[in-house]
Every structure is written in structure tokens, then in C-alpha cells.
Design a protein around this motif. Sequence first.
Motif, PDB file in Angstrom:
ATOM      1  N   PRO A 148       2.121  -3.426   7.829  1.00  0.00           N
ATOM      2  CA  PRO A 148       2.078  -3.946   9.205  1.00  0.00           C
ATOM      3  C   PRO A 148       1.308  -5.256   9.330  1.00  0.00           C
ATOM      4  CG  PRO A 148       1.577  -1.591   9.155  1.00  0.00           C
ATOM      5  CD  PRO A 148       1.563  -2.065   7.739  1.00  0.00           C
ATOM      6  N   ALA A 149       0.252  -5.416   8.543  1.00  0.00           N
ATOM      7  CA  ALA A 149      -0.551  -6.640   8.629  1.00  0.00           C
ATOM      8  C   ALA A 149       0.246  -7.855   8.160  1.00  0.00           C
ATOM      9  CB  ALA A 149      -1.826  -6.490   7.806  1.00  0.00           C
ATOM     10  N   LEU A 150       1.035  -7.704   7.090  1.00  0.00           N
ATOM     11  CA  LEU A 150       1.852  -8.823   6.628  1.00  0.00           C
ATOM     12  C   LEU A 150       2.960  -9.120   7.633  1.00  0.00           C
ATOM     13  CD1 LEU A 150       2.545 -10.969   4.588  1.00  0.00           C
ATOM     14  CD2 LEU A 150       3.832  -9.261   3.278  1.00  0.00           C
ATOM     15  N   ALA A 151       3.542  -8.079   8.226  1.00  0.00           N
ATOM     16  CA  ALA A 151       4.572  -8.288   9.251  1.00  0.00           C
ATOM     17  C   ALA A 151       4.017  -9.091  10.423  1.00  0.00           C
ATOM     18  CB  ALA A 151       5.110  -6.944   9.732  1.00  0.00           C
ATOM     19  N   ALA A 152       2.793  -8.798  10.828  1.00  0.00           N
ATOM     20  CA  ALA A 152       2.168  -9.523  11.934  1.00  0.00           C
ATOM     21  C   ALA A 152       1.979 -10.995  11.586  1.00  0.00           C
ATOM     22  CB  ALA A 152       0.834  -8.875  12.289  1.00  0.00           C
ATOM     23  N   ARG A 153       1.650 -11.268  10.340  1.00  0.00           N
ATOM     24  CA  ARG A 153       1.449 -12.656   9.927  1.00  0.00           C
ATOM     25  C   ARG A 153       2.772 -13.423   9.895  1.00  0.00           C
ATOM     26  NH1 ARG A 153      -3.467 -12.209   5.487  1.00  0.00           N
ATOM     27  NH2 ARG A 153      -3.557 -14.469   5.715  1.00  0.00           N
ATOM     28  N   LEU A 154       3.850 -12.736   9.528  1.00  0.00           N
ATOM     29  CA  LEU A 154       5.168 -13.357   9.583  1.00  0.00           C
ATOM     30  C   LEU A 154       5.528 -13.739  11.016  1.00  0.00           C
ATOM     31  CD1 LEU A 154       7.060 -11.131   7.019  1.00  0.00           C
ATOM     32  CD2 LEU A 154       7.265 -13.614   7.081  1.00  0.00           C
ATOM     33  N   GLN A 159       0.829  -1.204   0.000  1.00  0.00           N
ATOM     34  CA  GLN A 159       0.000   0.000   0.000  1.00  0.00           C
ATOM     35  C   GLN A 159       0.864   1.255   0.000  1.00  0.00           C
ATOM     36  OE1 GLN A 159      -3.340  -0.108  -0.199  1.00  0.00           O
ATOM     37  NE2 GLN A 159      -3.234  -2.335  -0.261  1.00  0.00           N
ATOM     38  N   PRO A 160       0.775   2.097  -1.027  1.00  0.00           N
ATOM     39  CA  PRO A 160       1.524   3.351  -1.025  1.00  0.00           C
ATOM     40  C   PRO A 160       1.244   4.161   0.240  1.00  0.00           C
ATOM     41  CG  PRO A 160       0.589   2.957  -3.192  1.00  0.00           C
ATOM     42  CD  PRO A 160       0.010   1.917  -2.282  1.00  0.00           C
ATOM     43  N   THR A 161       2.287   4.759   0.780  1.00  0.00           N
ATOM     44  CA  THR A 161       2.176   5.425   2.078  1.00  0.00           C
ATOM     45  C   THR A 161       1.597   6.832   1.976  1.00  0.00           C
ATOM     46  OG1 THR A 161       4.491   6.117   1.840  1.00  0.00           O
ATOM     47  CG2 THR A 161       4.059   4.096   3.078  1.00  0.00           C
ATOM     48  N   TRP A 162       1.692   7.482   0.810  1.00  0.00           N
ATOM     49  CA  TRP A 162       1.187   8.847   0.647  1.00  0.00           C
ATOM     50  C   TRP A 162      -0.211   8.774   0.045  1.00  0.00           C
ATOM     51  CZ3 TRP A 162       1.981  12.729  -3.758  1.00  0.00           C
ATOM     52  CH2 TRP A 162       1.675  14.021  -3.319  1.00  0.00           C
ATOM     53  N   ASN A 181       9.902   0.018   2.367  1.00  0.00           N
ATOM     54  CA  ASN A 181       9.068   0.378   1.220  1.00  0.00           C
ATOM     55  C   ASN A 181       9.927   0.701   0.009  1.00  0.00           C
ATOM     56  OD1 ASN A 181       6.472   0.218   2.473  1.00  0.00           O
ATOM     57  ND2 ASN A 181       6.899   2.125   3.534  1.00  0.00           N
ATOM     58  N   LEU A 182       9.459   0.259  -1.156  1.00  0.00           N
ATOM     59  CA  LEU A 182      10.067   0.600  -2.433  1.00  0.00           C
ATOM     60  C   LEU A 182       9.025   1.327  -3.274  1.00  0.00           C
ATOM     61  CD1 LEU A 182      11.794  -2.818  -3.289  1.00  0.00           C
ATOM     62  CD2 LEU A 182      12.791  -0.865  -2.090  1.00  0.00           C
ATOM     63  N   THR A 183       9.492   2.314  -4.053  1.00  0.00           N
ATOM     64  CA  THR A 183       8.598   3.078  -4.927  1.00  0.00           C
ATOM     65  C   THR A 183       7.402   3.611  -4.130  1.00  0.00           C
ATOM     66  OG1 THR A 183       9.239   1.486  -6.660  1.00  0.00           O
ATOM     67  CG2 THR A 183       7.573   3.115  -7.245  1.00  0.00           C
ATOM     68  N   GLY A 184       7.693   4.214  -2.990  1.00  0.00           N
ATOM     69  CA  GLY A 184       6.654   4.861  -2.197  1.00  0.00           C
ATOM     70  C   GLY A 184       5.653   3.916  -1.561  1.00  0.00           C
ATOM     71  N   GLY A 185       6.020   2.646  -1.436  1.00  0.00           N
ATOM     72  CA  GLY A 185       5.108   1.668  -0.844  1.00  0.00           C
ATOM     73  C   GLY A 185       4.310   0.877  -1.862  1.00  0.00           C
ATOM     74  N   VAL A 186       4.510   1.143  -3.148  1.00  0.00           N
ATOM     75  CA  VAL A 186       3.885   0.294  -4.174  1.00  0.00           C
ATOM     76  C   VAL A 186       4.308  -1.157  -3.940  1.00  0.00           C
ATOM     77  CG1 VAL A 186       3.906  -0.272  -6.642  1.00  0.00           C
ATOM     78  CG2 VAL A 186       3.641   2.093  -5.903  1.00  0.00           C
ATOM     79  N   PRO A 242      -2.496  10.787  -1.465  1.00  0.00           N
ATOM     80  CA  PRO A 242      -2.811  11.204  -2.844  1.00  0.00           C
ATOM     81  C   PRO A 242      -2.227  10.253  -3.888  1.00  0.00           C
ATOM     82  CG  PRO A 242      -2.142  13.092  -1.541  1.00  0.00           C
ATOM     83  CD  PRO A 242      -1.857  11.881  -0.703  1.00  0.00           C
ATOM     84  N   PHE A 243      -0.999   9.784  -3.630  1.00  0.00           N
ATOM     85  CA  PHE A 243      -0.385   8.844  -4.574  1.00  0.00           C
ATOM     86  C   PHE A 243      -1.121   7.505  -4.555  1.00  0.00           C
ATOM     87  CE2 PHE A 243       2.993   5.534  -5.314  1.00  0.00           C
ATOM     88  CZ  PHE A 243       3.012   5.676  -6.687  1.00  0.00           C
ATOM     89  N   ARG A 244      -1.579   7.078  -3.382  1.00  0.00           N
ATOM     90  CA  ARG A 244      -2.309   5.816  -3.270  1.00  0.00           C
ATOM     91  C   ARG A 244      -3.563   5.860  -4.127  1.00  0.00           C
ATOM     92  NH1 ARG A 244      -2.003   5.148   1.980  1.00  0.00           N
ATOM     93  NH2 ARG A 244      -3.980   6.082   2.546  1.00  0.00           N
ATOM     94  N   THR A 245      -4.236   7.002  -4.149  1.00  0.00           N
ATOM     95  CA  THR A 245      -5.447   7.148  -4.961  1.00  0.00           C
ATOM     96  C   THR A 245      -5.128   7.032  -6.446  1.00  0.00           C
ATOM     97  OG1 THR A 245      -6.418   8.589  -3.284  1.00  0.00           O
ATOM     98  CG2 THR A 245      -7.386   8.665  -5.484  1.00  0.00           C
ATOM     99  N   VAL A 246      -4.075   7.716  -6.886  1.00  0.00           N
ATOM    100  CA  VAL A 246      -3.665   7.657  -8.292  1.00  0.00           C
ATOM    101  C   VAL A 246      -3.261   6.234  -8.670  1.00  0.00           C
ATOM    102  CG1 VAL A 246      -1.923   8.439  -9.954  1.00  0.00           C
ATOM    103  CG2 VAL A 246      -2.956  10.071  -8.366  1.00  0.00           C
ATOM    104  N   TYR A 247      -2.528   5.586  -7.781  1.00  0.00           N
ATOM    105  CA  TYR A 247      -2.058   4.224  -8.026  1.00  0.00           C
ATOM    106  C   TYR A 247      -3.229   3.257  -8.177  1.00  0.00           C
ATOM    107  CZ  TYR A 247       0.078  -0.305  -6.793  1.00  0.00           C
ATOM    108  OH  TYR A 247       0.472  -1.605  -6.759  1.00  0.00           O
ATOM    109  N   THR A 248      -4.215   3.372  -7.321  1.00  0.00           N
ATOM    110  CA  THR A 248      -5.382   2.500  -7.395  1.00  0.00           C
ATOM    111  C   THR A 248      -6.128   2.710  -8.717  1.00  0.00           C
ATOM    112  OG1 THR A 248      -5.624   2.554  -4.993  1.00  0.00           O
ATOM    113  CG2 THR A 248      -7.535   1.830  -6.253  1.00  0.00           C
ATOM    114  N   GLU A 249      -6.223   3.961  -9.146  1.00  0.00           N
ATOM    115  CA  GLU A 249      -6.864   4.243 -10.430  1.00  0.00           C
ATOM    116  C   GLU A 249      -6.089   3.607 -11.584  1.00  0.00           C
ATOM    117  OE1 GLU A 249      -9.812   6.002 -11.201  1.00  0.00           O
ATOM    118  OE2 GLU A 249     -10.103   5.559  -9.075  1.00  0.00           O
ATOM    119  N   TYR A 250      -4.761   3.657 -11.498  1.00  0.00           N
ATOM    120  CA  TYR A 250      -3.927   3.042 -12.547  1.00  0.00           C
ATOM    121  C   TYR A 250      -4.183   1.542 -12.608  1.00  0.00           C
ATOM    122  CZ  TYR A 250       0.137   0.882 -14.765  1.00  0.00           C
ATOM    123  OH  TYR A 250       0.949   0.110 -15.548  1.00  0.00           O
ATOM    124  N   LEU A 251      -4.214   0.916 -11.439  1.00  0.00           N
ATOM    125  CA  LEU A 251      -4.396  -0.529 -11.394  1.00  0.00           C
ATOM    126  C   LEU A 251      -5.682  -0.963 -12.079  1.00  0.00           C
ATOM    127  CD1 LEU A 251      -3.321  -1.622  -7.794  1.00  0.00           C
ATOM    128  CD2 LEU A 251      -2.218  -2.231  -9.943  1.00  0.00           C
TER     129      LEU A 251
END
Length: 229
Positions: A198-204, A152-155, A216-221, A157-166
Motif C-alpha cells: 500500500p505504501a508504494l501504491a500511495a507513492r505512485l 512484504q509477504p502477507t502471511w 502479489n506474487l509468491t505470497g507477497g515476496v 508466519p511466512f514473513r518471519t521465515v522469509y526475513t530469516e532467510y534474507l
Amino acid sequence: MTRASLDKQPHEVASMFDDVAANYDLTNDVLSLGQARLWRKEVAKAVDARPAQKILDLAAGTATSSQPFARAGAYVVPCDFSIGMLQVGKKRHPWMPFTAGDATKLPFKDDTFDAVTISFGLRNVQDTDSALREMYRVTKPGGRVVICEFSQPTWTPFRTVYTEYLMRALPPVARAVSSNPDAYVYLAESIRSWPDQPALAARLQKAGWSNVAWRNLTGGVVALHRGTK
């Protein structure tokens, strides 16, 4: 042509990847806007393969992800449950010990590998927690796990744009470059439904891994999760 559903039945996922095996690496480079190669380099740094170490590369597909470990002198086992992917990989890298296997029931003995890694494959496994436990089982005490997965992108506004791209841009791009564009609709949906960092870390941690952390890489992408046995 095949696409899997989000309940991730193994035969559906395997069949879907069989369909896209021939052009999978090229398609990924296009859809990730070239970032896939950068992510592979970061995985190689995190795994830090050394000569004579045994590395298990899960969801290895055609073994593109396995090559940096082999170049470092490690003994690498590329493992995948898509026979189509393994067949393409074997033609490209005939010397590698390709192995068919399900991440939830790995065909290896306890305490076998110095490191286990999986890139962009864990979210396609039907039972994530079972796979994390299996990865723990086959890793030597003191060994490590490295998971590279969309996140999940951490920023915001970017998360919204990323979801639209997907959901809007990715399918038409996939239609232009992939033999099975429906498969990439599934991949977009699976990314959206995947747990955050954090959710994946908890499962590990629940699976037994210690010293769990992520970067995070590429802003959390994409996020790199690590743990130690």
C-alpha cells in the motif's frame, strides 16, 4: 569489491552492480530458488507489449528482462546506470539499443513510451519519488507503468521465515555463487527496508499515476504494481 549503503549513493550502487554483472542473472536464479523466471513471465504479461510499441525497461541490467518485450515485436530500450551491466548486456544482445541513464534524470523526451517498466531496481534508486515522476514524464498519455519489486509477504508466519532467510541464509549462499557476496547483504537489507504494497501504491498516486493497483506474487515476496498516465 563494493557494497552500497542504504542511503543509496548512485556511484556506490552503480559500482556494486558493475562488480556482479558477469554472473548476476545466474546468481539471481539461484538465490530466488528459480522464482526469478516466473516473476519475469508475470511482468511480461502485465506490460503486454505489442508490435511497434515503445517500451522503456529501466534497471534493465544485461537486458534479460527486456527479451520478452522484444520477442513480442516492441521496440525496447534497456536502460541502466551500471556501465558494467550494460557492457555485459551489449555482448549478449548487440542489436539492442542499450542506454546509460539515471532513473531520476531520464535522458528521454516527454511522452515517448507506451509503457515503462522496472524490475527489482526501484528500491536501489536514491530518490524513489523523483524516479516515479520521471517515469510518468516519459510515458505517453494513456500509457502504463509496471513495477516489479520485492515486497512484504502477507502471511505473518511466512514473513518471519522469509526475513530469516534474507539475513541468515542469503549471505552464505551468495558467497558460494557470487563474485561479490557483500552486494547481496546490501540487497537483503534494502528489501527489508522497502515500503510495503500500500505504501508504494500511495507513492505512485502521488507521482501522478492513476488506476494504481498491485498483485502479489509468491505470497507477497514480490509485488507487481501498475498504473496509467
